[in-house]
Design an enzyme around this catalytic site. Sequence first.
Site, PDB file in Angstrom:
ATOM      1  N   LYS A   1      25.332  32.523  28.786  1.00  0.00           N
ATOM      2  CA  LYS A   1      24.590  33.646  29.363  1.00  0.00           C
ATOM      3  C   LYS A   1      23.908  33.135  30.626  1.00  0.00           C
ATOM      4  O   LYS A   1      23.109  32.206  30.574  1.00  0.00           O
ATOM      5  CB  LYS A   1      23.555  34.139  28.346  1.00  0.00           C
ATOM      6  CG  LYS A   1      22.590  35.182  28.824  1.00  0.00           C
ATOM      7  CD  LYS A   1      23.235  36.459  29.298  1.00  0.00           C
ATOM      8  CE  LYS A   1      24.068  37.104  28.227  1.00  0.00           C
ATOM      9  NZ  LYS A   1      24.755  38.335  28.643  1.00  0.00           N
TER      10      LYS A   1
ATOM     11  N   HIS B   1      31.597  42.370  22.184  1.00  0.00           N
ATOM     12  CA  HIS B   1      30.248  42.105  22.689  1.00  0.00           C
ATOM     13  C   HIS B   1      29.266  42.047  21.522  1.00  0.00           C
ATOM     14  O   HIS B   1      29.540  42.579  20.449  1.00  0.00           O
ATOM     15  CB  HIS B   1      29.885  43.245  23.645  1.00  0.00           C
ATOM     16  CG  HIS B   1      28.430  43.404  23.882  1.00  0.00           C
ATOM     17  ND1 HIS B   1      27.657  44.322  23.200  1.00  0.00           N
ATOM     18  CD2 HIS B   1      27.599  42.771  24.742  1.00  0.00           C
ATOM     19  CE1 HIS B   1      26.409  44.248  23.637  1.00  0.00           C
ATOM     20  NE2 HIS B   1      26.350  43.318  24.572  1.00  0.00           N
TER      21      HIS B   1
HETATM   22  O1  GKR Z   1      20.615  39.454  24.494  1.00  0.00           O
HETATM   23  O2  GKR Z   1      19.998  38.711  26.427  1.00  0.00           O
HETATM   24  C1  GKR Z   1      20.813  39.235  25.705  1.00  0.00           C
HETATM   25  C2  GKR Z   1      22.172  39.574  26.229  1.00  0.00           C
HETATM   26  O3  GKR Z   1      22.185  39.471  27.620  1.00  0.00           O
HETATM   27  C3  GKR Z   1      22.568  40.939  25.795  1.00  0.00           C
HETATM   28  O4  GKR Z   1      21.539  41.843  26.055  1.00  0.00           O
HETATM   29  C4  GKR Z   1      23.845  41.417  26.396  1.00  0.00           C
HETATM   30  O5  GKR Z   1      24.100  42.726  25.974  1.00  0.00           O
HETATM   31  O6  GKR Z   1      25.011  39.843  25.025  1.00  0.00           O
HETATM   32  C5  GKR Z   1      25.068  40.723  26.001  1.00  0.00           C
HETATM   33  C6  GKR Z   1      26.153  40.598  27.027  1.00  0.00           C
HETATM   34  O7  GKR Z   1      27.186  40.024  26.716  1.00  0.00           O
HETATM   35  O8  GKR Z   1      26.003  41.112  28.139  1.00  0.00           O
HETATM   36 MG    MG Z   2      28.096  40.507  28.650  1.00  0.00          MG
END
Ligand code: GKR
Ligand code: MG
Length: 421
Positions: free
Chosen positions: A192, A319
């Site tokens: 991420k 996702h």
């Molecule tokens: O939980 O911070 C998070 C993620 O960024 C999430 O909100 C996203 O929806 O996991 C996610 C993604 O693949 O974009």
């Molecule tokens: Mg994503």
Amino acid sequence: MKIIAVRVTPIAIKDPALLNAAGVHEPWGLRSIIEVEGANGEVGLGETYGDAPVLDLLTRTRDSLVGLSAFDTNGLWARVLANAPQTNTGHVEMELAPGSLGSNLVNSAFSAFEVAFLDLQARTLGIPLVELLGGAVRNKVAYSAYLFYKWDASVDPEYARDPYGEAVNPTQIVAQAKAMIDQYGFESIKLKAGVFDPEEEADAILALHAAFSQHQLRIDPNSNWTMATSLRVAEKLAGCLEYYEDPTPTLEGMAELHQRTGLPLATNMVVTNWAELKRSIELNSVQILLSDHHYWGGLRATQALARTCSTFGLGLSMHSNSHLGISLMAMTHLAASVHHLSYACDTHYPWQSDEILVGGKVPITGGCVHLTDKPGLGVELDRDRLAELHEAYKTCRIRTRNDVAQMRRFRPDWTQVKPRF
Ligand code: GKR
Ligand code: MG
């Protein structure tokens, strides 16, 4: 088989200080747990977002389901629709958590009940839920190691301690990957991103590539990079990525990026509904769709989505947002039923220390969740744990996820900018 009771229980689960494009996770993630009880005494389970708008629609729909047949999912759809707000409620939407989008509200509420209906159907028939989806084409489902930049819990006493500690540079990210892979055996890694300088985040991928040369790698900055940044990082990471996830905003931006790099692009941001999918196919914006039954309208709708992806030559994966084991098992039964699943699925599950299932957390071994021959989703609710986490919901200050507001507690001048880099 008639439904005699429906229960919707909001819970709060501990979440670490995970960083993302919007800000930082709050110390509690919200989930709604659904129980649909049949006249035969069997109870079907479902799990979804716990944010106020979803919870509100689930709660308003709940009583109208009593008396319905557990097999009547068309009747379920009609009742969710009848209880849905006619106008946008103006609640906080988080684009990087598509289940929070007002436009996905009906699908999100339907999906949570649909999973519980299917679980009840399968328990009634004494078969695993996957058999209602056409049967298993695989008996285990691969997930990826989902790495996050993060702060140590000591940043604020509200955060619970977690086994991973701080990760704010490539060395700590590699250590996080090692810890997660040692414990769960994942064979793909997702980072991420969209948090720090993109050059440093690309360096983290190069460090992962050096440390895990046999693993598939992905990076996901949640649309937080300009076209110029996305192109620069693409060049730096040439040959390292399995796919490039949501580097830059808009269907048009993704289409241009694909045209200029030839890289396979994946999304859970620019395609979250059928209209966007149609437009994406016209523009060739993305080549891999990250599906999510929680907001695509349930397990059967996601099977239809998989067939559509196959027809149009798109790859498919899944996702994830923060979730517990009921969601994980729904994802697993669905993924097990889909021929056209091209990649290991995302899951936040390793980040969650809480669980509401008898026996605790669902095991992930060799990077996979294994199906069993137990009826339904194959898991049982621990009602004491459910009650404890419901108490946590009642006392926690959060009612709708807001990573931007949480970041402002630490950096008062923080604003949501897109793209930031
Ligand atoms: O939980 O911070 C998070 C993620 O960024 C999430 O909100 C996203 O929806 O996991 C996610 C993604 O693949 O974009
Ligand atoms: Mg994503």
